[in-house]
Write a protein that holds these residues in place. Structure first.
Motif: not given
Length: 235
Positions: A207-235
């Motif tokens: 269970v912990s292995g499955t949950l970690f993968m779900a949490v990490f992927i969600a964190r990674l997608i959120g960070a990438l989306a935030s980075h793209q928004e910051d880049t778009g605002d600067k442009n």
């Protein structure tokens, strides 16, 4: 060179290493997983693995050394883990094996929780990716030490078809193998937990292995989306 210059150089070096602390932790973890089954058994191999395990424990402590309180807790856990690990070479008693397994498990688990907390709260960097990798590897090793402790405290907690220890008895590499097979939910079935405690640990790890993968992927997608928004605002 004056003492102040040496101090400044030491601080700069420490700052650079701190930015790669999770990479430094990942390297001995990977080596431990690759080399443990190969060197386990001979006396020279055991000495080498003890050195590698000690390096892993030290880097685990360093990974949480950015704050004083986690560092103190990690040091308190690391001292008995390292001490009993080397004492086993002289006094091969079940008590030392159990103490080493429990203390190592607690240190690995504590380091895992601290790194997960850092990943969730911190800014996503290259070293954070290595932090996530080290967390996944630490989870597998933590559960392996827990299985080793269960086997040491309960007779025949697992059925192992062909153990790597003397006379086909279970060895730590067997529990490493079982741990990562369980963590990835592959489940070959050649090692079977029998007791209630062993079975509980097995499904909790899955269970912990499955949950970690779900949490990490969600964190990674959120960070990438935030980075793209910051880049778009600067442009």
């Amino acid at each position: 060179m004056s003492g102040s210059e040496l101090l400044r150089k030491g601080e700069r070096l420490h700052s650079r290493i701190q930015k790669r602390k999770y990479l430094i932790l990942t390297l001995p973890l990977v080596l431990l997983l690759i080399l443990y089954p190969l060197f386990e058994g001979s006396f020279a191999g055991t000495i080498f693995l003890k050195l590698l395990s000690t390096a892993t424990l030290i880097t685990a402590v360093y990974a949480v050394s950015d704050r004083r309180r986690p560092l103190c807790i990690a040091l308190i856990l690391a001292v008995p883990a390292i001490g009993t690990g080397w004492a086993i070479l002289v006094y091969t008693s079940a008590g030392f094996v159990l103490a080493q397994s429990v203390s190592s498990m607690l240190l690995y688990a504590f380091t895992t929780v601290m790194i997960i907390r850092s990943i969730i709260r911190g800014r996503l960097t290259d070293d954070m990716i290595f932090g996530a990798i080290s967390v996944y590897l630490l989870m597998g090793i933590t559960w392996a030490t827990a299985y080793m402790a269960i086997e040491g405290s309960e007779i025949s907690a697992f059925v192992i078809n062909h153990g790597n220890g003397p006379e086909n008895l279970p060895a730590f590499s067997d529990f490493l193998y079982f741990s990562f097979i369980t963590l990835t939910t592959v489940g070959y079935g050649d090692i079977t937990p029998l007791t209630a405690a062993a079975r509980s640990l097995a499904y909790l790890e899955a269970v912990s292995g499955t949950l970690f993968m779900a949490v990490f992927i969600a964190r990674l997608i959120g960070a990438l989306a935030s980075h793209q928004e910051d880049t778009g605002d600067k442009n």
